[in-house]
Design an enzyme around this catalytic site. Structure first.
Site, PDB file in Angstrom:
ATOM      1  NE  ARG A   1      12.421 -57.847   1.447  1.00  0.00           N
ATOM      2  CZ  ARG A   1      12.183 -58.294   0.205  1.00  0.00           C
ATOM      3  NH1 ARG A   1      11.606 -60.447   0.000  1.00  0.00           N
ATOM      4  NH2 ARG A   1      10.764 -58.334   0.036  1.00  0.00           N
TER       5      ARG A   1
ATOM      6  NE  ARG B   1      10.933 -54.695  -1.948  1.00  0.00           N
ATOM      7  CZ  ARG B   1      10.723 -56.403  -2.873  1.00  0.00           C
ATOM      8  NH1 ARG B   1      11.583 -56.958  -2.651  1.00  0.00           N
ATOM      9  NH2 ARG B   1       8.785 -56.094  -3.006  1.00  0.00           N
TER      10      ARG B   1
ATOM     11  NE  ARG C   1       3.659 -61.819  -6.175  1.00  0.00           N
ATOM     12  CZ  ARG C   1       5.165 -61.505  -6.369  1.00  0.00           C
ATOM     13  NH1 ARG C   1       5.479 -61.722  -7.711  1.00  0.00           N
ATOM     14  NH2 ARG C   1       5.566 -61.494  -5.174  1.00  0.00           N
TER      15      ARG C   1
ATOM     16  NE  ARG D   1       5.023 -57.155  -1.347  1.00  0.00           N
ATOM     17  CZ  ARG D   1       6.511 -57.243  -0.930  1.00  0.00           C
ATOM     18  NH1 ARG D   1       7.136 -56.703   0.488  1.00  0.00           N
ATOM     19  NH2 ARG D   1       8.094 -58.157  -1.043  1.00  0.00           N
TER      20      ARG D   1
ATOM     21  CE  LYS E   1       8.664 -65.550  -4.183  1.00  0.00           C
ATOM     22  NZ  LYS E   1       7.737 -64.467  -2.801  1.00  0.00           N
TER      23      LYS E   1
HETATM   24  P1  AMP Z   1       8.428 -59.137  -5.490  1.00  0.00           P
HETATM   25  O1  AMP Z   1      10.121 -58.837  -5.714  1.00  0.00           O
HETATM   26  O2  AMP Z   1       8.899 -60.587  -6.072  1.00  0.00           O
HETATM   27  O3  AMP Z   1       8.061 -59.390  -3.566  1.00  0.00           O
HETATM   28  O4  AMP Z   1       7.859 -58.155  -6.071  1.00  0.00           O
HETATM   29  C1  AMP Z   1       7.402 -57.270  -5.846  1.00  0.00           C
HETATM   30  C2  AMP Z   1       6.643 -56.607  -6.499  1.00  0.00           C
HETATM   31  O5  AMP Z   1       6.439 -56.488  -8.033  1.00  0.00           O
HETATM   32  C3  AMP Z   1       4.852 -57.991  -5.922  1.00  0.00           C
HETATM   33  O6  AMP Z   1       4.175 -56.347  -4.823  1.00  0.00           O
HETATM   34  C4  AMP Z   1       4.176 -56.774  -7.248  1.00  0.00           C
HETATM   35  O7  AMP Z   1       3.428 -55.046  -7.334  1.00  0.00           O
HETATM   36  C5  AMP Z   1       4.662 -56.680  -8.490  1.00  0.00           C
HETATM   37  N1  AMP Z   1       5.386 -57.914  -9.319  1.00  0.00           N
HETATM   38  C6  AMP Z   1       5.692 -58.797  -9.328  1.00  0.00           C
HETATM   39  N2  AMP Z   1       5.915 -60.670  -9.693  1.00  0.00           N
HETATM   40  C7  AMP Z   1       4.753 -59.730  -9.914  1.00  0.00           C
HETATM   41  C8  AMP Z   1       3.696 -60.934 -11.125  1.00  0.00           C
HETATM   42  N3  AMP Z   1       3.932 -61.981 -11.193  1.00  0.00           N
HETATM   43  N4  AMP Z   1       2.611 -60.343 -10.935  1.00  0.00           N
HETATM   44  C9  AMP Z   1       2.175 -58.691 -11.032  1.00  0.00           C
HETATM   45  N5  AMP Z   1       3.400 -58.151 -10.326  1.00  0.00           N
HETATM   46  C10 AMP Z   1       4.119 -58.203  -9.781  1.00  0.00           C
END
Ligand code: AMP
Length: 472
Positions: free
Chosen positions: A377, A410, A338, A421, A263
């Protein structure tokens, strides 16, 4: 066994809870009062909460949770509790179950006080609040303007500025959006009991006392599925974004997909091609963690465990971001929504901005591929651009402005967290595929294969959405 009373604002939870308490000698716990006590006594948690309130933000659920833990530590394990106004989300419901399992308590019953929207609107429009203890009074039953309680000294009663019909309707929308999953959660575990909250006050009082008596004697019948569906009829319709007139024509795109589906990479390219901002909630959280802000501190505990940050925190962050001027002509949401409550919250935000989602690009990728991608990653700590160790053995950022910044893995890309996740993705995020398909907004793209080929399909899809906008 402990009991909780839930229901829309103005359903009379506080009033009827008092009758239950005096009848059965339960110990009352309301999160509103806990918060007020902590503020008044200037506890550490009170200070934290004050910071949010001063900025006009909601107090994060974590702070409220900590107040509950603190409270439970002070009451004897034999006291039976009656919760009012808690839990307010499935997260909090799960939190309470987990907490209780460690402390030998059980939340055995949740009473939903069913009250129609018309009745709530009518009640709230005639409601007055004590300026000191915040107790509510209804003009019809209490025609005076000063608080009668001993704890107060005849304080003035006032009308809350958000007790107008439009704002009440907004609050009811939010309530049902957050509470439908809670109602489901407790119905599925046979702990939900519905009490009709309308009609004569004494009759409702009697009904709730009777139900509690039966619950305590293990004779009460939990609510059935069809009874729960009746509650849903009460839910006010969220305005359909397509039928709202006077929609502003903007290119507003959502990228949907599992973590590691690509994404971020694709959204970044589209952001440059079409000159619209990419809003990545994960990036915003990471930036806040790096800068050690309050938001970052709250988010970190969830992110490190692969959990979703609570909806209220994420939603208010997105609401704030969408109100900024650089997204006036369009945006790409990456990582939001999400789950279904977030999707509905987004619809409500868009409606109030007079915008509608142009399309949802879903990048589908098999789990095995996700695990392979995430385990290798690497990220740039400055621009957050992702790389794979296989293709970047030097482990440095290739973005010229980052000056060969060393990459890092990360914390949440570690195998145990990736599993958590993915579980959340399948349980909470994947239902959005169907949700947006039914809304006619979904464009599915195979996220596995050649990067250039995926990029090409994404570009074509976005050009298609762009061509649907009237060109000025
Ligand atoms: P990402 O970088 O999009 O994989 O997000 C990393 C982490 O941020 C996720 O595993 C969640 O813990 C938190 N996060 C990101 N976006 C959301 C969302 N829309 N709702 C809740 N938690 C989020």
């Amino acid at each position: 066994m402990d009991i909780a009373v839930i229901g829309p604002p103005g359903a009379g939870k506080g009033t009827h809870a008092q009758s239950v308490i005096s009848e059965f000698g339960l110990n009352y716990i309301s999160t509103g009062e806990l918060l007020r006590d902590n503020l008044e006594q200037e506890t550490g948690l009170g200070f934290m909460a004050q910071g949010y309130r001063d900025r006009g933000e909601m107090v994060p659920t974590q702070v409220i949770d900590a107040m509950i833990v603190d409270f439970l530590g002070k009451v004897s394990p034999d006291t039976q509790l009656l919760f009012n106004g808690f839990p307010r989300s499935v997260y909090q419901a799960e939190f309470l179950d987990k907490l209780f399992s460690k402390t030998n308590r059980t939340l055995g019953a949740v009473i939903f006080l069913k009250t129609s929207d018309d009745e709530i609107e009518q009640r709230i429009s005639e409601r007055l609040i004590c300026s000191a203890c915040q107790a509510p009074f209804h003009k019809r039953f209490y025609p005076f303007r000063s608080c009668p309680y001993d704890r107060c000294t005849g304080e003035h009663l006032y009308r809350r500025t958000d007790d107008t019909p439009e704002m009440v309707s907004d609050r009811l929308n939010t309530f049902y959006r957050n509470n439908e999953p809670i109602i489901d959660y407790y119905q599925k575990t046979d702990r939900l009991f519905i009490v009709e909250g309308e009609g004569d006050l004494l009759r409702v009082d009697q009904a709730i006392v009777n139900v509690v008596r039966k619950i305590l004697n293990d004779e009460a019948q939990p609510a059935t599925r069809s009874e729960v569906e009746q509650i849903r009829f009460l839910k006010p319709a969220v305005p359909d974004p397509v039928t709202v007139i006077d929609i502003r024509q903007t290119l507003d795109i959502i990228f949907l997909g599992a973590p590691g589906a690509g994404k971020g990479t694709q959204a970044e390219v589209v952001s440059q091609q079409f000159n619209i901002e990419r809003i990545a909630t994960g990036d915003i959280f990471r930036q806040n963690i790096k800068n050690q802000t309050q938001l970052g501190k709250v988010a970190k505990t969830y992110i490190d465990h692969g959990k979703l940050v609570p909806d209220n925190v994420t939603e208010s962050m997105v609401r704030d971001r969408l109100s900024q001027s650089d997204v006036e002509h369009g945006f790409i949401l990456d990582g939001f929504p999400r789950n279904l409550p977030q999707a509905e919250a987004l619809t409500a935000m868009m409606t109030s901005l007079k915008r509608r989602v142009s399309g949802v690009l879903y990048l589908s990728v098999a789990d095995e591929e996700i695990i392979r991608r995430l385990s290798g990653r690497l990220m740039c700590p400055t621009c957050q651009r992702p790389y794979h160790e296989q293709f970047n053995p030097e482990r440095i950022c290739l973005n010229p402005s980052c000056e060969k910044e060393p990459l890092y893995q990360r914390d949440d890309d570690r195998p145990e967290t990736v599993k958590a996740r993915l579980k959340i993705f399948h349980g909470e995020t994947a239902p959005l595929v169907d949700y947006y398909r039914k809304a006619g907004l979904l464009i599915e793209i195979n996220g596995q294969g050649e990067l250039t080929d995926i990029g090409h399909q994404v570009r074509e899809a976005v050009e298609g959405l762009y061509s649907l906008l009237p060109q000025s």
